[in-house]
Design an enzyme around this catalytic site. Structure first.
Site, short mmCIF file in Angstrom:
data_model
loop_
_atom_site.label_atom_id
_atom_site.label_comp_id
_atom_site.label_asym_id
_atom_site.label_seq_id
_atom_site.Cartn_x
_atom_site.Cartn_y
_atom_site.Cartn_z
CG LEU A 100 -2.00 -1.04 1.36
CD1 LEU A 100 -2.72 -0.91 2.70
CD2 LEU A 100 -2.99 -0.93 0.22
CG ASP A 101 0.80 3.99 -3.23
OD1 ASP A 101 1.58 3.07 -3.52
OD2 ASP A 101 0.05 4.56 -4.04
CE1 TYR A 102 5.47 7.80 5.02
CE2 TYR A 102 4.32 9.58 3.89
CZ TYR A 102 5.06 9.11 4.97
OH TYR A 102 5.35 9.98 6.00
CB THR A 150 -2.79 4.17 0.64
OG1 THR A 150 -2.60 4.91 -0.56
CG2 THR A 150 -4.10 3.41 0.57
#
Length: 287
Positions: A134-136, A138
């Site tokens: 998961l992106d930073y 998110t």
């Protein structure tokens, strides 16, 4: 050199590079960067031989980790995580926004897993590892493997698109009630299905939409790119959004809300849902 840990590789479904396989196997050197350093220094031996990070592990090998006197022990990260599901094979945790899943930074979800999850009793137990990203910025549910077999099985489920991921986002502008975005990313197929759950009028943004997102592929930054290309950038997206529509200090309004799949070992249906963060509910109180 002093031998500190020994690991017998179980039978694998497919070969994997040593520097990838070794992550989480050894308690004293659990990170990818640590494994690479050990290989480079000749402290990681496969079947009694020094090797390189490019070596493929097939199964049946004996991997030995050595240390020198100056070798420092791994520093533990104290970070309390919300564990949503856990058994002997896998776990699902909540990743807060603003924390890396893994990487060279010390403060990562990856470094905090061992202190938050119970050690597996399976013969091929390893240090727990995330099996996707998961992106930073998110938040949301993150799937973790606790054994070599489960990590391989979960990766296979992702490859076969047998894990259903649902996200929620707050998007800017007028939108159709539902739709399908089919725009390639990096010359690869990328598909996102969306459905508007609720819309509110906004003085600054004109319209804000609570949107349910079901990506059918998993390209890097797919949801953020697709919504921006659709003319409905995600609120708080500093990378793909227009500068005049930036929202400062609130972060990205993108949340991985649920995972559904068949457990690869118990075959039970796993369905884990994490409620929307408070910042979402301030705009859409009913949710």
């Amino acid at each position: 050199m002093q031998l500190i840990e020994t690991h017998l590789v179980p039978i694998l479904e497919k070969p994997i590079r040593l520097q990838e396989y070794g992550v989480g196997v050894f308690k004293t050197t659990p990170t990818k960067s640590g494994i690479k350093k050990a290989i480079k220094k000749g402290l990681l031996l496969v079947d009694k031989k020094t090797t390189t990070s490019a070596l493929f592990i097939n199964g049946g090998e004996t991997i030995e980790l050595y240390q020198t006197e100056e070798n420092d022990s791994f520093k533990r990260l104290e970070l309390k995580l919300d564990v949503l599901f856990e058994d002997d094979f896998l776990a699902i945790i909540y990743k807060p926004a603003g924390i890396l899943v893994s990487g060279n930074s010390f403060v990562t979800i990856d470094n905090a897993l061992s202190q938050n999850l119970q050690k597996s009793t399976q013969f091929d137990a390893v240090r727990p590892r995330p099996v996707h990203r998961l992106d930073y910025p998110t938040s949301g549910v993150l799937l973790i493997g606790k054994t070599n077999a489960s990590i391989l099985a979960l990766n296979k489920l992702f490859e076969n698109k047998e894990i259903q991921k649902t996200y929620h986002a707050i998007c800017i502008g007028k939108m159709n009630s539902e739709g399908k975005i089919n725009n390639p990313i990096d010359n690869k197929e990328a598909i996102t299905n969306y459905k508007v759950i609720e819309m509110v009028v906004s003085e600054r943004f004109k319209f804000l939409n609570l949107v349910k997102l079901n990506p059918k592929t998993g390209r890097k930054h797919q949801l953020r790119k697709h919504l921006s290309e659709n003319g409905n950038q995600i609120l708080g997206d500093k990378e793909y959004g227009k500068e005049e529509l930036q929202l400062k200090g609130k972060g990205l309004y993108l949340h991985a809300s649920s995972l559904e799949f068949e457990h690869p070992f118990t075959h039970e249906k796993i369905s884990v849902i994490k409620e929307l963060p408070k910042k979402f509910r301030k705009i859409f109180p009913a949710f």
